[in-house]
Design an enzyme around this catalytic site. Structure first.
Site: not given
Ligand SMILES: *[C@@H]1O[C@H](CO)[C@@H](O)[C@H](O)[C@H]1NC(C)=O
Ligand SMILES: *[C@@H]1O[C@H](CO)[C@@H](O)[C@H](O)[C@H]1NC(C)=O
Ligand SMILES: *[C@@H]1O[C@H](CO)[C@@H](O)[C@H](O)[C@H]1NC(C)=O
Ligand SMILES: *[C@@H]1O[C@H](CO)[C@@H](O)[C@H](O)[C@H]1NC(C)=O
Ligand SMILES: *[C@@H]1O[C@H](CO)[C@@H](O)[C@H](O)[C@H]1NC(C)=O
Ligand SMILES: *[C@@H]1O[C@H](CO)[C@@H](O)[C@H](O)[C@H]1NC(C)=O
Ligand SMILES: *[C@@H]1O[C@H](CO)[C@@H](O)[C@H](O)[C@H]1NC(C)=O
Ligand SMILES: *[C@@H]1O[C@H](CO)[C@@H](O)[C@H](O)[C@H]1NC(C)=O
Ligand SMILES: *[C@@H]1O[C@H](CO)[C@@H](O)[C@H](O)[C@H]1NC(C)=O
Length: 813
Positions: A531-532, A537, A539, A555, A650
């Site tokens: 998923l990205g 890390g 996912v 994740k 973030d």
């Protein structure tokens, strides 16, 4: 979400015939009920069993209410009660006769009755499935000689209306149903108003909310005629039949699900009128969730009333509309059971006080505590200007009349005696005088050096519950728990396979499921669908077997400290304790040797980045503003309402996900601080993403929650402008969004910022305020940036946004 389970139930319900009154269980004349502590089953139920009429005990001492309640729910929420002049005690009795209902005390005196207005004879009574208790003459089903819907207390239900002149009144406290301090009325002129009451009198102060539906010309067909609760929506209908919405809610009708939920709207004892839902399905979350409320922020509205929303000497913050009252350091609640009842100092104050030996030297007796962003705006006995903060503090310390001083605007000192009123969040520093040795005990020092924090653990929990009652996060997790029956707590990894069901004292504990590596490998089909990649890390999408809410995001953590097992567990349990509707909920984790994974709810609508930057035409302005407010609320929760503040580090649109209702949910929080912060600070220097990183990262200054405020400010501009913070391909002036926004603001070119977007230009006051707020957040100096709580106040327009002349050394107005 729970509602996705509902289609079957929905179909089922729509097939049910509506029971006509003639088929309703009628209550024959000469029936009676009595208030008894031993037989609690004595009530008259509606045919569906949803509601019951009868006596409910509300107090250990044997005080009852003659009431109507949701009998079908585990929480027997009372929706109506007889407004008796004296308490209803054990042994009281209610009788149904041709004359109506009569409530008598154990001594046989009549203490309340319900009689038809025109003395017609009653033939029977009936508890209807709508929650309306009616007395009927038997002549026509449409005509009721008396109905409880005509005499509401603090609640209205679907199908109930409030006519001109109709009124709801709040109870006194959570548990005391006596008439309280607030009223909601549809005035004779057609305005819906909320008024404080000068309790214990019934004198009404000026309203703090008005719908503005009275006609200015006095034309009755244009003014509000009645307040209608139709299915799941509440609105005002004008004399000419036009509906007027009470709340601007684009989520409707996706929000409250009718008829899959029970609904009610109640005027709370805190003065907030809220609509609630409760899922009918037994595997839903078994609490009333707040759907909407008026007013938005009661803290700033009760200026006419002596003490304000929180009582004397207290200060008020709102969390989703609910006042959260706090005592200053060195003060405690006057009545520990009533958070709205105000605070008192834990020590003597005043010019007569001495140290026990006759000395009245103020400096020996007292010290000063400072609270940022707290203000009691009214009633100073002296205003000193120009004064600096040191002078202000000294002046208050040496003045035996002074209990509190507010230092604001950089040069103004306002000195106050007790009681101080209308406490709220605002610019400035509150200086509180406390007896040496007594202050500073109630709240721990704020590790972030920013906003005041809730006082005690208990208050945190109350706050948490308040938050959760409106939160879909809990919804999800409880639902999941119900379905998979696997809500576990495990401290010992050896018990991995032995799952302990634990759900009762939620949310005190971390109800996280522990997964084996094998389970997650299977769930993700060998880590197939990526998923990205996030900061920590990659996912993967996964599906949990044997569960109907089965999609998850797994994740796989990388770059972790080798021997950080204890840290990992502590961190995960801290994340697991967070529950807020604007956070992605952690469901469980895996911790087997090198394999560390976190399992989250799956968010079906991608990230805020996709939403903002991937669409033409731009996404709706109003929807964008709601997303930004949601993110701000999530950050307030992380910064101020968790037991240890969580700094995200973030914040950027890629880390904000959208759930199926397009609610903004912050992801990836809680990992930054102890898992990677220390490491990356020394290895790569900076955590966070270019374009969003606060300047203090580069200076190696201490990192506080204000780094998130900075990143939020940048992201807020992105939400406003629908463009990324840095766009290399743009012409020079526009490459860096913060700089460009600053120029546009300064040169009054806001239209350029939003590319002349129609909805935003129509809402230009909001647009200007939001740009100003964003610029306030991206100030170079962390201490000048507002707290997230203050940011919300600014976005919502409750406090004026004041920009300093220079935001950074290079940008001055
Ligand atoms: C109710 O009681 C009264 C007097 O005791 C009696 O006259 C009447 O018939 C009773 N009604 C019914 C429906 O039982
Ligand atoms: C009602 O009564 C039953 C037995 O009579 C008892 O088990 C139950 O706990 C009571 N419920 C309440 C709410 O008092
Ligand atoms: C109870 O309500 C009725 C109708 O609204 C009102 O006339 C009456 O005065 C109230 N009684 C008390 C004790 O408040
Ligand atoms: C009196 O009751 C009758 C029904 O028996 C009803 O039709 C009529 O409208 C009522 N009158 C008033 C003034 O409420
Ligand atoms: C409310 O009224 C409508 C029609 O006016 C009816 O169809 C609906 O069943 C009622 N709702 C309840 C909860 O009875
Ligand atoms: C509710 O508050 C009123 C006013 O303070 C008091 O007289 C009454 O006894 C209280 N009732 C209960 C059930 O505590
Ligand atoms: C009141 O307003 C309606 C339109 O909503 C209009 O048709 C009507 O003529 C007005 N009546 C008076 C007396 O002005
Ligand atoms: C405040 O003002 C006093 C008197 O003018 C001065 O001595 C002191 O240095 C000032 N303090 C600060 C922090 O500016
Ligand atoms: C400080 O708090 C503790 C408990 O939190 C209490 O036992 C103690 O009495 C308090 N001390 C003062 C001076 O208030």
């Amino acid at each position: 979400m729970a509602f996705s389970l509902m289609p079957n139930l929905l179909i089922f319900l729509s097939l049910l015939p509506f029971v006509p009154l003639s088929g309703a269980s009628t209550i024959a004349l000469n029936s009676s009920l009595s208030a008894s502590t031993t037989d609690n089953s004595s009530s008259w139920k509606s045919p569906s069993g949803d509601f019951a009429f009868g006596f409910r005990q509300v107090d250990d001492a044997g005080i009852f209410l003659l009431a109507i309640w949701f009998d079908i729910l585990p929480i027997k929420t009372i929706v109506w009660h007889a407004n008796t002049s004296t308490p209803v005690l054990t042994g009281s009795k209610v009788d149904l006769s041709a004359d109506g209902l009569t409530l008598t005390s154990p001594q046989g005196e009549t203490i309340w009755n319900a009689q038809p207005t025109n003395a017609t004879a009653i033939s029977y009574a009936s508890m209807l499935d709508t929650g309306n208790f009616v007395l009927s003459t038997g002549t026509s089903n449409d005509f009721y000689a008396w109905q409880s819907f005509d005499y509401p207390t603090d609640t209205i239900l679907p199908n109930q209306t409030l006519p001109r002149g109709g009124m709801l009144y709040s109870r006194l406290t959570e548990t005391n149903y006596s008439r309280g301090r607030f009223e909601l009325r549809l005035t004779a002129e057609g305005n819906l108003e909320l008024n404080p009451i000068a309790w214990p009198s019934e004198y009404r102060y000026a309203s703090y909310y008005t719908s503005g539906t009275a006609s200015t010309t006095g034309n009755s067909s244009e003014s509000g005629f009645e307040l209608v609760f139709n299915q799941a929506d509440i609105y005002i209908v004008r004399g000419n039949g036009d509906p007027v919405k009470l709340w601007n809610d684009p989520a409707f009708p996706n929000g409250p699900n009718y008829p899959a939920s029970y609904h009610r709207a109640t005027l709370g004892y805190d003065g907030v009128f809220r609509q609630y839902t409760f899922p009918r399905s037994s595997d839903g979350d078994r609490i009333w969730s707040i759907v909407r409320h008026i007013p938005d922020n009661i803290c700033t509205l009760l200026n006419e009333v002596g003490s304000g929303a929180c009582g004397f000497n207290s200060y008020c913050m709102t969390t989703d509309g609910t006042p959260n009252c706090q005592c200053p350091e060195g003060y405690s609640l006057m009545d520990p059971d009533n958070k709205l009842g105000g605070c008192e100092p834990n020590f003597p104050l005043g010019c007569e006080v001495d140290d026990g030996g006759g000395s009245r030297n103020q400096e020996d007796l007292y010290e000063l505590k400072r609270m940022e962003d707290v203000d009691w705006p009214l009633g100073e006995y002296e205003t000193l200007r120009p004064y600096n903060q040191t002078q202000c503090e000294q002046s208050c310390l040496h003045d035996c009349s002074c209990a509190v001083a507010i230092f604001s605007e950089g040069n103004t000192c306002r000195k106050k005696r007790l009681p101080v009123t209308n406490g709220r969040l605002n610019y400035g520093v509150a200086i509180i005088k406390v007896r040496k040795g007594t202050g500073g005990n109630r709240s721990a020092p704020d590790p972030t050096g920013t906003a005041p924090k809730p006082d005690s653990k208990k208050e945190n929990q109350i706050l948490m519950w308040t938050l959760i009652s409106g939160s879909s996060g809990l919804f999800n997790i409880v639902l999941l728990a119900a379905i998979i029956s696997l809500v576990v707590i495990l401290k010992d990894r050896k018990k991995l396979e032995k799952l302990v069901v634990h759900g009762s004292d939620f949310p005190d504990t971390t109800n996280l499921r522990i997964f084996t590596f094998k389970q997650l490998k299977e769930a993700t089909d060998g880590f197939k669908e990526d998923l990205g990649s996030g900061s920590f890390g990659t996912v993967y999408k996964g599906v949990l077997p044997n569960s109907s809410k089965n999609q998850v995001a797994v994740k796989v953590l990388e770059k972790l400290v080798k021997d950080g097992e204890r840290e990992f567990n502590a961190e995960v349990s801290a994340i697991g304790k967070t529950h807020h509707r604007n956070l992605v909920q952690l469901l469980g984790y895996c911790n087997e040797g090198p394999n560390r994974m976190l399992v989250y709810e799956f968010m079906s609508n991608g990230s805020l980045a996709d939403f903002l930057f991937g669409q033409t035409p731009r996404p709706d302005w109003y929807q964008r503003t709601q997303l930004a407010l949601g993110i701000a609320r999530g950050l307030v929760y992380l910064h101020e309402e968790c037991s240890t503040p969580i700094i995200h580090c973030d914040i950027k649109p890629e880390n904000i996900l959208l759930d199926e209702y397009f609610t903004a949910r912050i992801s990836d929080f809680g990992l930054a601080k102890s898992l990677a912060l220390n490491q990356t600070r020394t290895q790569t220097g900076i955590r966070g993403t270019r374009g969003y990183v606060a300047p203090e990262w580069f200076r190696r200054a201490p990192v506080t929650v204000k780094v998130d405020v900075y990143s939020f400010g940048v992201m807020l501009l992105e939400v406003i402008c629908c463009r990324r913070s840095v766009e290399i391909d743009f012409e020079d002036e526009r490459v860096v969004l913060t700089d460009w926004a600053y120029d546009c603001y300064k040169e009054r070119r806001l239209d350029e910022l939003v590319d002349n977007e129609e909805a935003a230009m129509r809402d230009i006051a909001t647009l200007r305020r939001w740009v100003k707020t964003a610029l306030c957040c991206v100030q170079e100096s962390p201490t000048n940036r507002p707290t997230m709580n203050m940011v919300i106040q600014m976005l919502e327009g409750y406090v004026e946004v004041r920009l300093p002349t220079c935001i950074t050394s290079s940008f001055c107005l």
